[in-house]
Design a protein around this motif. Structure first.
Motif, PDB file in Angstrom:
ATOM      1  N   LEU A  44      41.679  67.746 -61.708  1.00 62.65           N
ATOM      2  CA  LEU A  44      41.427  68.534 -62.688  1.00 62.65           C
ATOM      3  C   LEU A  44      42.458  69.788 -62.855  1.00 62.65           C
ATOM      4  CD1 LEU A  44      37.576  69.378 -62.093  1.00 62.65           C
ATOM      5  CD2 LEU A  44      38.476  68.054 -63.972  1.00 62.65           C
ATOM      6  N   ALA A  45      43.114  70.103 -61.638  1.00 63.17           N
ATOM      7  CA  ALA A  45      44.217  70.904 -61.644  1.00 63.17           C
ATOM      8  C   ALA A  45      45.145  70.487 -62.281  1.00 63.17           C
ATOM      9  CB  ALA A  45      44.595  71.464 -60.438  1.00 63.17           C
ATOM     10  N   LYS A  46      45.624  69.030 -62.216  1.00 59.78           N
ATOM     11  CA  LYS A  46      46.960  68.134 -63.055  1.00 59.78           C
ATOM     12  C   LYS A  46      46.389  68.197 -64.438  1.00 59.78           C
ATOM     13  CE  LYS A  46      48.777  65.490 -59.230  1.00 59.78           C
ATOM     14  NZ  LYS A  46      49.038  64.130 -58.829  1.00 59.78           N
ATOM     15  N   MET A  47      45.353  67.896 -64.968  1.00 60.37           N
ATOM     16  CA  MET A  47      44.975  67.896 -65.927  1.00 60.37           C
ATOM     17  C   MET A  47      45.066  69.373 -66.808  1.00 60.37           C
ATOM     18  SD  MET A  47      41.805  66.357 -68.060  1.00 60.37           S
ATOM     19  CE  MET A  47      41.691  65.961 -69.732  1.00 60.37           C
ATOM     20  N   ALA A  48      44.804  70.226 -66.200  1.00 59.59           N
ATOM     21  CA  ALA A  48      44.855  71.704 -66.783  1.00 59.59           C
ATOM     22  C   ALA A  48      46.387  71.934 -67.117  1.00 59.59           C
ATOM     23  CB  ALA A  48      44.157  72.636 -65.604  1.00 59.59           C
ATOM     24  N   GLN A  49      47.270  71.612 -66.120  1.00 61.14           N
ATOM     25  CA  GLN A  49      48.619  71.878 -66.239  1.00 61.14           C
ATOM     26  C   GLN A  49      48.882  71.057 -67.624  1.00 61.14           C
ATOM     27  OE1 GLN A  49      50.402  70.480 -62.589  1.00 61.14           O
ATOM     28  NE2 GLN A  49      50.111  72.848 -61.504  1.00 61.14           N
ATOM     29  N   GLU A  50      48.655  69.747 -67.727  1.00 63.38           N
ATOM     30  CA  GLU A  50      49.011  69.104 -68.916  1.00 63.38           C
ATOM     31  C   GLU A  50      48.673  69.484 -70.160  1.00 63.38           C
ATOM     32  OE1 GLU A  50      47.879  65.020 -67.910  1.00 63.38           O
ATOM     33  OE2 GLU A  50      49.155  65.099 -66.210  1.00 63.38           O
ATOM     34  N   THR A  51      47.374  70.143 -70.235  1.00 63.37           N
ATOM     35  CA  THR A  51      46.606  70.418 -71.466  1.00 63.37           C
ATOM     36  C   THR A  51      46.594  71.842 -71.858  1.00 63.37           C
ATOM     37  OG1 THR A  51      44.426  70.578 -70.293  1.00 63.37           O
ATOM     38  CG2 THR A  51      45.042  68.328 -71.348  1.00 63.37           C
ATOM     39  N   ILE A  52      46.709  72.756 -70.969  1.00 57.70           N
ATOM     40  CA  ILE A  52      46.665  74.237 -71.190  1.00 57.70           C
ATOM     41  C   ILE A  52      47.736  74.770 -71.453  1.00 57.70           C
ATOM     42  CG2 ILE A  52      45.587  76.472 -70.557  1.00 57.70           C
ATOM     43  CD1 ILE A  52      43.354  74.977 -69.097  1.00 57.70           C
ATOM     44  N   PRO A  53      48.424  75.364 -72.583  1.00 56.90           N
ATOM     45  CA  PRO A  53      49.720  76.020 -72.701  1.00 56.90           C
ATOM     46  C   PRO A  53      49.932  77.122 -71.543  1.00 56.90           C
ATOM     47  CG  PRO A  53      48.455  76.109 -74.756  1.00 56.90           C
ATOM     48  CD  PRO A  53      47.477  75.427 -73.698  1.00 56.90           C
ATOM     49  N   MET A  54      51.048  77.176 -71.076  1.00 54.65           N
ATOM     50  CA  MET A  54      51.318  78.136 -70.575  1.00 54.65           C
ATOM     51  C   MET A  54      51.736  79.564 -70.951  1.00 54.65           C
ATOM     52  SD  MET A  54      51.563  76.619 -67.194  1.00 54.65           S
ATOM     53  CE  MET A  54      53.019  77.374 -66.344  1.00 54.65           C
ATOM     54  N   TYR A  55      51.676  79.645 -72.226  1.00 57.83           N
ATOM     55  CA  TYR A  55      51.888  80.789 -73.088  1.00 57.83           C
ATOM     56  C   TYR A  55      51.300  80.880 -74.314  1.00 57.83           C
ATOM     57  CZ  TYR A  55      55.280  77.616 -74.839  1.00 57.83           C
ATOM     58  OH  TYR A  55      55.699  76.580 -75.398  1.00 57.83           O
ATOM     59  N   GLU A  56      50.734  82.040 -74.781  1.00 61.96           N
ATOM     60  CA  GLU A  56      50.385  82.065 -76.316  1.00 61.96           C
ATOM     61  C   GLU A  56      51.042  81.454 -77.050  1.00 61.96           C
ATOM     62  OE1 GLU A  56      47.328  83.348 -76.959  1.00 61.96           O
ATOM     63  OE2 GLU A  56      47.176  83.378 -74.854  1.00 61.96           O
ATOM     64  N   PRO A  57      50.741  80.692 -78.227  1.00 59.52           N
ATOM     65  CA  PRO A  57      51.226  80.106 -79.458  1.00 59.52           C
ATOM     66  C   PRO A  57      52.120  81.145 -80.043  1.00 59.52           C
ATOM     67  CG  PRO A  57      49.089  80.031 -79.599  1.00 59.52           C
ATOM     68  CD  PRO A  57      49.393  80.506 -78.286  1.00 59.52           C
ATOM     69  N   ASP A  58      53.055  80.982 -80.540  1.00 61.18           N
ATOM     70  CA  ASP A  58      53.983  81.893 -81.213  1.00 61.18           C
ATOM     71  C   ASP A  58      53.554  81.642 -82.757  1.00 61.18           C
ATOM     72  OD1 ASP A  58      55.538  79.793 -82.428  1.00 61.18           O
ATOM     73  OD2 ASP A  58      57.297  80.000 -81.046  1.00 61.18           O
ATOM     74  N   ASP A  59      54.187  82.426 -83.718  1.00 56.57           N
ATOM     75  CA  ASP A  59      53.759  82.317 -85.249  1.00 56.57           C
ATOM     76  C   ASP A  59      54.550  81.268 -85.944  1.00 56.57           C
ATOM     77  OD1 ASP A  59      52.507  84.775 -84.689  1.00 56.57           O
ATOM     78  OD2 ASP A  59      54.533  86.028 -85.298  1.00 56.57           O
TER      79      ASP A  59
END
Length: 93
Positions: free
Chosen positions: A43-58
């Motif tokens: 689950l941790a590996k999948m979280a790293q692959e699917t959840i962005p590390m930062y907020e999307p920009d404009d």
């Protein structure tokens, strides 16, 4: 604090979206992890692959923004003036 838990229902056979309990047992044995640690790792590996590390920009810059940044860079850059210097030795004398 109470532990948060979730019920995990294994598949009857391995599929692209799930695995059997036997497969989890085999993976745990192969890695030396217990089944719970193995599931957390997956689950941790999948979280790293699917959840962005930062907020999307404009989104992409407009041509006006690009031009303004280029002008600022040209005004504040410290480019050498004059002909390039020749270096006889990169290291040493």
């Amino acid at each position: 604090m109470a532990k948060s838990q979730i019920l995990l229902a294994f598949k009857q056979q391995d599929t692209p979206t799930g695995v059997t309990r036997e497969t989890v047992k085999q993976m745990a044995e192969a890695t030396g992890l217990n089944e719970t640690a193995l599931i957390h790792l997956a689950l941790a590996k999948m979280a790293q692959e699917t959840i962005p590390m930062y907020e999307p920009d404009d989104g992409p810059l407009t041509p006006e923004q690009t031009k303004a940044l280029q002008q600022e860079a040209n005004e504040t850059s410290r480019r050498p003036v004059g002909p390039p210097r020749k270096i006889k030795h990169l290291f040493g004398t």
